[in-house]
Design a protein around this motif. Sequence first.
Motif, PDB file in Angstrom:
ATOM      1  N   MET A  45      43.432  39.745  43.142  1.00  0.00           N
ATOM      2  CA  MET A  45      42.463  40.018  42.081  1.00  0.00           C
ATOM      3  C   MET A  45      42.067  41.491  42.081  1.00  0.00           C
ATOM      4  SD  MET A  45      41.375  37.228  40.338  1.00  0.00           S
ATOM      5  CE  MET A  45      40.981  35.475  40.486  1.00  0.00           C
ATOM      6  N   SER A  46      41.654  41.976  40.907  1.00  0.00           N
ATOM      7  CA  SER A  46      41.118  43.327  40.782  1.00  0.00           C
ATOM      8  C   SER A  46      40.300  43.392  39.493  1.00  0.00           C
ATOM      9  CB  SER A  46      42.248  44.361  40.764  1.00  0.00           C
ATOM     10  OG  SER A  46      41.741  45.672  40.677  1.00  0.00           O
ATOM     11  N   HIS A  47      39.059  42.900  39.557  1.00  0.00           N
ATOM     12  CA  HIS A  47      38.248  42.848  38.334  1.00  0.00           C
ATOM     13  C   HIS A  47      36.759  42.917  38.667  1.00  0.00           C
ATOM     14  CE1 HIS A  47      36.716  38.623  38.650  1.00  0.00           C
ATOM     15  NE2 HIS A  47      37.752  38.515  39.463  1.00  0.00           N
ATOM     16  N   GLY A  84      47.165  44.324  32.757  1.00  0.00           N
ATOM     17  CA  GLY A  84      45.856  44.685  33.277  1.00  0.00           C
ATOM     18  C   GLY A  84      45.518  46.126  32.943  1.00  0.00           C
ATOM     19  N   CYS A 136      44.794  39.792  33.797  1.00  0.00           N
ATOM     20  CA  CYS A 136      43.641  40.587  34.233  1.00  0.00           C
ATOM     21  C   CYS A 136      42.867  41.148  33.028  1.00  0.00           C
ATOM     22  CB  CYS A 136      44.101  41.679  35.205  1.00  0.00           C
ATOM     23  SG  CYS A 136      42.755  42.496  36.095  1.00  0.00           S
ATOM     24  N   TYR A 137      42.916  42.454  32.811  1.00  0.00           N
ATOM     25  CA  TYR A 137      42.225  43.054  31.663  1.00  0.00           C
ATOM     26  C   TYR A 137      42.753  42.472  30.349  1.00  0.00           C
ATOM     27  CZ  TYR A 137      40.338  46.780  28.655  1.00  0.00           C
ATOM     28  OH  TYR A 137      39.678  47.497  27.685  1.00  0.00           O
ATOM     29  N   GLN A 197      43.451  35.626  35.327  1.00  0.00           N
ATOM     30  CA  GLN A 197      42.649  36.747  35.777  1.00  0.00           C
ATOM     31  C   GLN A 197      43.344  37.508  36.910  1.00  0.00           C
ATOM     32  OE1 GLN A 197      39.348  38.005  34.615  1.00  0.00           O
ATOM     33  NE2 GLN A 197      40.518  39.566  35.702  1.00  0.00           N
ATOM     34  N   HIS A 241      46.809  38.754  39.353  1.00  0.00           N
ATOM     35  CA  HIS A 241      48.049  39.486  39.089  1.00  0.00           C
ATOM     36  C   HIS A 241      49.249  38.698  39.619  1.00  0.00           C
ATOM     37  CE1 HIS A 241      46.428  43.365  37.637  1.00  0.00           C
ATOM     38  NE2 HIS A 241      45.384  43.042  38.389  1.00  0.00           N
TER      39      HIS A 241
END
Length: 287
Positions: free
Chosen positions: A132-134, A56, A84-85, A170, A172
Amino acid sequence: MSTPRRPVLVVDFGAQYAQLIARRVREARVYSEVVPHTMPVAEMLAKNPAAIILSGGPASVHEPGSPQVDPELFAADVPIFGICYGFQLMARALGGTVTPTGRGEFGRTPLTVRSTSGVLLRELPAEVPVWMSHKDAVTHAPAGFTVTAESAGAPVAAFEDPAKRRAGVQFHPEVAHTACGQQVLTRFLYDIAGIEPTWTPANIIDEQVALIRDQVGDKKVICGLSGGVDSAVAAALVHRAVGDQLTCVFVNHGLLRAGEPEQVEQDYVAATGIKLKVVDAQDRFLD
């Protein structure tokens, strides 16, 4: 010469969890290394990786100057897992769509696992709490990929193409907040990438001892022993590799904690059998 172990490369795109990903891979008994995203693809492939994990990161794939992935990476026959990223970079590089949806997700999020759960998410409950972190989201998967999960803010929250040994999520999986996260990661490593779980932390010692033995040959070695952990471990590894070819030198400068010089001179030598030369330099340092 020892044969280098094929690593799983964790490509760091600025993630706070890159080292944690590498740790989780090792907990799955697979050797891993963290490399920067700026490393050329040719250098990554020169390491003969067993798989590559794209981490990410805090950027948006749409920002000018944001870290990118070289499309040449996907031309190589190496299993790849995006997180993620890294998942978004992978999707876009292979022809999928990443959209600034305005519905970012942060923290604990319900993940809906589709009936076509595939390899990565098989046997998971229909709804799983994940981390999540997006801000952006994959809205269309690349051709050949099966979408296996979604969330309120991520229409495509997981996809996979087992035939080409590629998958991504998407969320983690490396953090404890994601239920079944380690299971997801090991499914990629074992079932998609086809890696055998044969590595243990003990392998680090064996590999380093072999490398030291190869480098030293029949030469003599001197090691400065400070009394701290770093030099003590280094000396122990070298001694295991070359035995009495090693001589350690310990300088007592008078500034150690009470009892530390005796620990080095007596306890450490008794435990390791290392040849030790002690220099009492207290007067020189303290006068």
